[in-house]
Motif scaffolding. Structure first.
Motif, PDB file in Angstrom:
ATOM      1  N   SER A 272      67.796  48.040  60.819  1.00 14.33           N
ATOM      2  CA  SER A 272      68.096  49.406  60.368  1.00 14.33           C
ATOM      3  C   SER A 272      66.826  50.239  60.253  1.00 14.33           C
ATOM      4  CB  SER A 272      68.829  49.384  59.032  1.00 14.33           C
ATOM      5  OG  SER A 272      70.131  48.884  59.204  1.00 14.33           O
ATOM      6  N   HIS A 273      65.751  49.616  59.772  1.00 12.76           N
ATOM      7  CA  HIS A 273      64.460  50.311  59.678  1.00 12.76           C
ATOM      8  C   HIS A 273      64.017  50.808  61.051  1.00 12.76           C
ATOM      9  CE1 HIS A 273      60.257  51.126  58.749  1.00 12.76           C
ATOM     10  NE2 HIS A 273      59.942  50.329  59.736  1.00 12.76           N
TER      11      HIS A 273
ATOM     12  N   MET B 181      63.499  55.269  65.129  1.00  9.52           N
ATOM     13  CA  MET B 181      63.672  55.794  66.486  1.00  9.52           C
ATOM     14  C   MET B 181      64.642  56.974  66.514  1.00  9.52           C
ATOM     15  SD  MET B 181      63.350  52.574  69.108  1.00  9.52           S
ATOM     16  CE  MET B 181      64.684  51.598  68.447  1.00  9.52           C
ATOM     17  N   LYS B 182      65.600  57.003  65.599  1.00  5.32           N
ATOM     18  CA  LYS B 182      66.519  58.140  65.512  1.00  5.32           C
ATOM     19  C   LYS B 182      65.761  59.383  65.042  1.00  5.32           C
ATOM     20  CE  LYS B 182      70.569  59.903  63.116  1.00  5.32           C
ATOM     21  NZ  LYS B 182      69.944  60.877  62.250  1.00  5.32           N
TER      22      LYS B 182
ATOM     23  N   LEU C 161      66.884  57.761  69.718  1.00  9.74           N
ATOM     24  CA  LEU C 161      68.272  57.327  69.559  1.00  9.74           C
ATOM     25  C   LEU C 161      69.104  58.413  68.889  1.00  9.74           C
ATOM     26  CD1 LEU C 161      67.749  53.709  68.131  1.00  9.74           C
ATOM     27  CD2 LEU C 161      68.010  54.391  70.521  1.00  9.74           C
ATOM     28  N   ARG C 162      70.417  58.288  69.024  1.00  6.81           N
ATOM     29  CA  ARG C 162      71.353  59.103  68.242  1.00  6.81           C
ATOM     30  C   ARG C 162      72.269  58.148  67.500  1.00  6.81           C
ATOM     31  NH1 ARG C 162      73.300  60.334  73.389  1.00  6.81           N
ATOM     32  NH2 ARG C 162      72.397  62.399  73.271  1.00  6.81           N
ATOM     33  N   ALA C 163      72.825  58.621  66.400  1.00  7.49           N
ATOM     34  CA  ALA C 163      73.713  57.790  65.581  1.00  7.49           C
ATOM     35  C   ALA C 163      74.996  58.552  65.291  1.00  7.49           C
ATOM     36  CB  ALA C 163      73.029  57.406  64.278  1.00  7.49           C
ATOM     37  N   GLU C 164      76.107  57.814  65.287  1.00  4.74           N
ATOM     38  CA  GLU C 164      77.411  58.372  64.945  1.00  4.74           C
ATOM     39  C   GLU C 164      78.029  57.483  63.879  1.00  4.74           C
ATOM     40  OE1 GLU C 164      79.942  58.787  68.419  1.00  4.74           O
ATOM     41  OE2 GLU C 164      78.145  58.863  69.658  1.00  4.74           O
TER      42      GLU C 164
ATOM     43  N   SER D 203      73.143  54.935  70.055  1.00  4.78           N
ATOM     44  CA  SER D 203      73.065  55.041  71.509  1.00  4.78           C
ATOM     45  C   SER D 203      71.740  55.703  71.862  1.00  4.78           C
ATOM     46  CB  SER D 203      74.245  55.857  72.062  1.00  4.78           C
ATOM     47  OG  SER D 203      74.235  57.159  71.517  1.00  4.78           O
ATOM     48  N   LEU D 204      71.379  55.606  73.139  1.00  6.37           N
ATOM     49  CA  LEU D 204      70.128  56.223  73.580  1.00  6.37           C
ATOM     50  C   LEU D 204      70.319  57.726  73.723  1.00  6.37           C
ATOM     51  CD1 LEU D 204      68.760  53.820  76.335  1.00  6.37           C
ATOM     52  CD2 LEU D 204      67.791  54.263  74.084  1.00  6.37           C
TER      53      LEU D 204
END
Length: 102
Positions: free
Chosen positions: A58-59, A64-65, A70-73, A82-83
């Motif tokens: 998670s760290h 990277m987000k 990266l993107r997060a949903e 996802s990238l």
């Protein structure tokens, strides 16, 4: 070389250095490599495949987000990554093709 070309070259090098600093860790490279083959994955899926503790993973994912790789949903209790910056896969390809003798 014109001033504009020098500035564009400098900007390109600065962006490359930023990306390299962001992904310069074996776990981060593994995450990128894995997400290059999957549309998206949950933190639990990534932790299982990479055999990594969820808290450590998670760290890396959050870092990277925040830096735009990266993107997060969020879906219910699961967070999927996802990238966002797919060109970073070119970096992985270069590394895999590198035959540096260090």
């Amino acid at each position: 070389m014109t001033i504009t070309e020098k500035n564009q070259s400098k900007e390109k090098l600065e962006k490359a250095a930023f990306i390299l600093k962001t992904v310069a860790h074996p776990t981060r490279l593994a995450i990128i490599d894995l997400l290059g083959t999957q549309e998206r994955m949950s933190v639990n899926e990534l932790a299982r495949v990479l055999e990594c503790e969820q808290s450590l993973l998670s760290h890396h994912l959050i870092n990277m987000k925040l830096k735009g790789i990266l993107r997060a949903e969020q879906e219910g209790q699961n967070r999927y990554y996802s990238l966002k910056e797919r060109d970073v896969l070119k970096l992985i390809a270069c590394i895999e093709n590198c035959e540096c003798r260090m």
